[in-house]
Design a protein around this motif. Structure first.
Motif: not given
Length: 265
Positions: A238-265
């Protein structure tokens, strides 16, 4: 030219078979929900799986995916995890933890919250740090106002699939004027020790006016089999909100990741 046509037909057939597998998995999920199958949340799930049935997984003919062919990954045989009780210990997940003392730690194993592996200190002022499954019962109005309202499942197949299989994930709510001074660490683990797993955690963050919070999402795979994480996070600031969002990955090579981040501000 004929070879080209045959290849297209083969790819189309494989895509239909993959799609049918996930549609069947949804029917199995639905059969286990009992009374929850009549809730507004499940109505959204049904709509989402219908959209996935129309969309199917993207191919390199989709503009946004023309450099990334997901077919070799999604056509593997996966168990759509979600009902298996974890046997992982704190030692097993220690390599994926890097929080400081006092931080909130929400651990999800195969998409399901683990109270034993998590740490949720008490918080005041109406701030909520909890998991999806509990929050939708206790904070239903906030949840309904924002769940599946910011991430468009009608045009994106992975978001549609996430919405259809949404069972658990992190829920953070910070009311107007409140500051969450400790980091929220969301730890997503795919337990692939027994078989290939397809994991779909769903996170929702709602922040009021002049509020503040910091969230770290990390993920990893334990085991020798394949892990596929399909994560969707929705944030409302909402108005004047401060949100910080971080991602850290540590996966083996045979794995897969699809990441979706949708922000309404």
């Amino acid at each position: 030219v004929m070879c080209g046509k045959q290849e297209v037909m083969k790819t189309t057939t494989e895509s239909i078979d993959i799609r049918a597998k996930f549609l069947a998995d949804f029917e199995m999920l639905e059969s286990r929900l009992n009374g929850e199958s009549s809730t507004p949340l499940h109505a959204i799930r049904r709509d989402a799986i219908e959209q996935f049935g129309v969309l199917g997984f993207p191919t390199i003919r989709n503009e946004e995916w023309k450099y990334t062919n997901v077919q070799p990954f999604v056509r593997n045989s996966f168990s759509v995890a979600g009902n298996r009780k974890t046997t992982l210990t704190r030692d097993d997940i220690q390599p994926f933890l890097f929080h400081e003392d006092g931080d909130f730690v929400l651990v999800f194993v195969n998409g399901v919250f683990s109270a034993e592996l998590s740490f949720l200190p008490e918080v005041q002022g109406g701030i909520v740090v909890d998991h999806f499954a509990a929050a939708q019962q206790q904070y239903g109005t906030i949840f309904r106002d924002h769940f599946a309202q910011h991430a468009d499942y009608r045009s994106d197949a992975f978001t549609a699939l996430s919405t259809a299989f949404a069972l658990d994930g992190a829920f953070v709510y910070v009311p107007d004027g409140r500051i969450l001074d400790k980091t929220v660490h969301v730890v997503l683990i795919a337990d692939a020790r027994q078989d290939n797993v397809f994991v779909q955690p769903r996170n929702l963050v709602v922040m009021g006016k002049n509020s503040s919070a910091k969230i770290v999402e990390s993920w990893g795979v334990i085991g020798e089999n394949l892990g596929f994480l399909n994560t969707v996070t929705e944030m409302f600031l909402d108005e004047n909100a401060r949100g910080e969002y971080y991602k850290a990955q540590d996966t083996p090579g045979q794995s897969s990741y699809v990441g979706t981040l949708q922000v309404h501000q």
